[in-house]
Motif scaffolding. Sequence first.
Motif, mmCIF file in Angstrom:
data_model
loop_
_atom_site.group_PDB
_atom_site.id
_atom_site.type_symbol
_atom_site.label_atom_id
_atom_site.label_comp_id
_atom_site.label_asym_id
_atom_site.label_seq_id
_atom_site.Cartn_x
_atom_site.Cartn_y
_atom_site.Cartn_z
ATOM 1 N N ILE A 13 0.838 -1.203 0.000
ATOM 2 C CA ILE A 13 0.000 0.000 0.000
ATOM 3 C C ILE A 13 0.869 1.249 0.000
ATOM 4 C CG2 ILE A 13 -1.605 1.351 1.406
ATOM 5 C CD1 ILE A 13 -2.891 -1.322 2.236
ATOM 6 N N LYS A 14 1.926 1.237 0.798
ATOM 7 C CA LYS A 14 2.833 2.393 0.861
ATOM 8 C C LYS A 14 3.486 2.670 -0.487
ATOM 9 C CE LYS A 14 4.102 1.529 5.702
ATOM 10 N NZ LYS A 14 5.233 1.116 6.593
ATOM 11 N N VAL A 15 3.884 1.606 -1.180
ATOM 12 C CA VAL A 15 4.628 1.766 -2.433
ATOM 13 C C VAL A 15 3.703 1.973 -3.632
ATOM 14 C CG1 VAL A 15 6.218 0.617 -4.031
ATOM 15 C CG2 VAL A 15 6.577 0.411 -1.557
ATOM 16 N N LEU A 16 2.602 1.209 -3.681
ATOM 17 C CA LEU A 16 1.766 1.171 -4.887
ATOM 18 C C LEU A 16 0.591 2.148 -4.865
ATOM 19 C CD1 LEU A 16 1.681 -2.720 -5.256
ATOM 20 C CD2 LEU A 16 3.076 -1.113 -6.575
ATOM 21 N N ASN A 17 0.190 2.574 -3.671
ATOM 22 C CA ASN A 17 -0.918 3.529 -3.519
ATOM 23 C C ASN A 17 -2.151 3.115 -4.335
ATOM 24 O OD1 ASN A 17 -2.107 5.851 -2.472
ATOM 25 N ND2 ASN A 17 -1.551 7.064 -4.266
ATOM 26 N N PRO A 18 -2.721 1.950 -4.041
ATOM 27 C CA PRO A 18 -3.884 1.471 -4.823
ATOM 28 C C PRO A 18 -5.129 2.294 -4.543
ATOM 29 C CG PRO A 18 -3.513 0.055 -2.939
ATOM 30 C CD PRO A 18 -2.366 1.017 -2.960
ATOM 31 N N ASP A 19 -6.081 2.217 -5.475
ATOM 32 C CA ASP A 19 -7.371 2.890 -5.300
ATOM 33 C C ASP A 19 -8.332 2.058 -4.459
ATOM 34 O OD1 ASP A 19 -6.756 5.099 -7.086
ATOM 35 O OD2 ASP A 19 -6.985 3.671 -8.723
ATOM 36 N N VAL A 20 -8.273 0.742 -4.630
ATOM 37 C CA VAL A 20 -9.195 -0.180 -3.955
ATOM 38 C C VAL A 20 -8.421 -1.418 -3.517
ATOM 39 C CG1 VAL A 20 -11.313 -1.563 -4.152
ATOM 40 C CG2 VAL A 20 -11.130 0.607 -5.383
ATOM 41 N N LEU A 21 -8.823 -1.971 -2.376
ATOM 42 C CA LEU A 21 -8.225 -3.194 -1.844
ATOM 43 C C LEU A 21 -9.282 -4.292 -1.825
ATOM 44 C CD1 LEU A 21 -5.389 -3.737 -0.296
ATOM 45 C CD2 LEU A 21 -6.784 -3.655 1.761
ATOM 46 N N THR A 22 -8.939 -5.495 -2.299
ATOM 47 C CA THR A 22 -9.781 -6.655 -2.007
ATOM 48 C C THR A 22 -9.083 -7.418 -0.895
ATOM 49 O OG1 THR A 22 -8.788 -8.239 -3.565
ATOM 50 C CG2 THR A 22 -10.513 -6.778 -4.417
ATOM 51 N N LEU A 23 -9.827 -7.790 0.127
ATOM 52 C CA LEU A 23 -9.200 -8.316 1.351
ATOM 53 C C LEU A 23 -9.866 -9.608 1.797
ATOM 54 C CD1 LEU A 23 -7.233 -7.896 3.750
ATOM 55 C CD2 LEU A 23 -9.009 -6.479 4.818
ATOM 56 N N ASP A 24 -9.050 -10.637 1.983
ATOM 57 C CA ASP A 24 -9.517 -11.908 2.526
ATOM 58 C C ASP A 24 -9.813 -11.739 4.013
ATOM 59 O OD1 ASP A 24 -10.093 -14.577 2.850
ATOM 60 O OD2 ASP A 24 -8.020 -15.263 2.732
ATOM 61 N N VAL A 25 -10.799 -12.466 4.509
ATOM 62 C CA VAL A 25 -11.133 -12.392 5.935
ATOM 63 C C VAL A 25 -10.179 -13.241 6.758
ATOM 64 C CG1 VAL A 25 -12.899 -12.871 7.671
ATOM 65 C CG2 VAL A 25 -13.559 -11.890 5.457
ATOM 66 N N GLN A 26 -9.961 -14.482 6.332
ATOM 67 C CA GLN A 26 -9.114 -15.403 7.085
ATOM 68 C C GLN A 26 -7.706 -15.420 6.486
ATOM 69 O OE1 GLN A 26 -10.365 -16.816 9.783
ATOM 70 N NE2 GLN A 26 -12.459 -16.143 9.410
ATOM 71 N N MET A 27 -6.721 -14.933 7.257
ATOM 72 C CA MET A 27 -5.339 -14.905 6.783
ATOM 73 C C MET A 27 -4.391 -15.207 7.942
ATOM 74 S SD MET A 27 -5.054 -11.670 4.175
ATOM 75 C CE MET A 27 -5.235 -10.466 5.500
ATOM 76 N N PRO A 28 -3.178 -15.706 7.637
ATOM 77 C CA PRO A 28 -2.186 -15.938 8.689
ATOM 78 C C PRO A 28 -1.546 -14.626 9.133
ATOM 79 C CG PRO A 28 -1.249 -16.435 6.545
ATOM 80 C CD PRO A 28 -2.697 -16.096 6.309
ATOM 81 N N LYS A 29 -0.794 -14.687 10.246
ATOM 82 C CA LYS A 29 -0.042 -13.550 10.796
ATOM 83 C C LYS A 29 -0.956 -12.479 11.391
ATOM 84 C CE LYS A 29 3.936 -14.244 7.755
ATOM 85 N NZ LYS A 29 4.863 -13.657 6.771
ATOM 86 N N MET A 30 -1.891 -11.984 10.602
ATOM 87 C CA MET A 30 -2.874 -11.017 11.077
ATOM 88 C C MET A 30 -4.140 -11.210 10.261
ATOM 89 S SD MET A 30 -2.809 -6.824 10.971
ATOM 90 C CE MET A 30 -1.231 -6.735 11.803
ATOM 91 N N ASP A 31 -5.291 -11.468 10.931
ATOM 92 C CA ASP A 31 -6.497 -11.737 10.145
ATOM 93 C C ASP A 31 -7.024 -10.460 9.499
ATOM 94 O OD1 ASP A 31 -8.280 -10.341 11.843
ATOM 95 O OD2 ASP A 31 -8.687 -12.110 13.041
ATOM 96 N N GLY A 32 -7.934 -10.651 8.546
ATOM 97 C CA GLY A 32 -8.412 -9.528 7.764
ATOM 98 C C GLY A 32 -9.102 -8.460 8.593
ATOM 99 N N LEU A 33 -9.810 -8.855 9.657
ATOM 100 C CA LEU A 33 -10.518 -7.879 10.482
ATOM 101 C C LEU A 33 -9.551 -6.969 11.231
ATOM 102 C CD1 LEU A 33 -13.468 -9.959 11.973
ATOM 103 C CD2 LEU A 33 -13.495 -8.380 10.041
#
Length: 351
Positions: A44-64
Amino acid sequence: MKTRVLVVDDSALMRGLLTEMINSAPDMQVVGAAPDAPSAREMIKVLNPDVLTLDVQMPKMDGLEFLERLMRLRPMPVVMVSAYTEAGSNSTLKALELGAVDFIGKPRADGMKSMEDYAEELVDKIRAAKGARLRRQSIPRPPLTATALPAASPAPLARAVASGKIIFVGASTGGTEALKEFLMGIPADCPPILIVQHMPEAFTASFARRLDGLCAPRILESQGNEKIEGGTVYIAPGHSHLQIRRSASGYVTELQATPPVNRHRPSVDVLFDSAASLVGRQAVGVILTGMGKDGAQGLLRMRQAGARTFGQDEASCVVYGMPREAFVVGAVEEQCSLDDMAKRVLQAVSR
């Protein structure tokens, strides 16, 4: 200028599939695909996207957790990608409370929806998200009770219930939170309320239970053939159109698994059309935030049949699509902000 999208999902297969679908749209470009939240943060810092699609269940830190931090530190439009499970639906509803614009279930190979239809829905949601008005995380407030109403209100409201007034509501993108805000302003002794919120069938039962725990009226997912009673809110299930039907003992709910209308099942137009043809001037129609035009013509027919009609104003909508279409065709008698909607509707049914 193409919409720049960052895909965040722990599955390499899903990242590839979503990337292919999004890149197939001529106005979109996936600028990055992250397998987890820490990677997404750096992209996000490098690419500066307009929109994010985000998974709910993820390792390390969940989507919520990641979403909560993102909306606090660097707010941006987010479309959640969720599993069609009970846990997935509860997490998705929480994500919408935290500020996600919309959600879509993960693609399934069970024939429920073709990959072409899924891809079309995905890119439509991303387009809407890019232009959406970002909303701060909602602050819980106690539900309205009869004792919280102005002193003169309960008696007229009771008369409205007895006289057969019925409220019909339609919503789409941004509607889960808008409906919560609206219903938090409705007392327990309200006229019957029927709602269509565009939502997959795996999510509507959880949505109804969530609202039932927060709001004063009884709120349920309609199963069909329920007697329509005061103090009760009936939410259309995600698999069927909801409409009203006259029976020997009064009005009852009716579900129909007929083809989609305006690409939606349940459709707001189907609900509003039944209100126009059967309830007429005893009805009140409300159209809230959402993309597209579903409900505009049905609300117009309600107004032509003598119903009072309300539309959410642009300033308070996440997506000013459905209310705008209804306003343009002359279906909306009065526009008002979401903060004022419950009060104005209660005044209309109390007269």
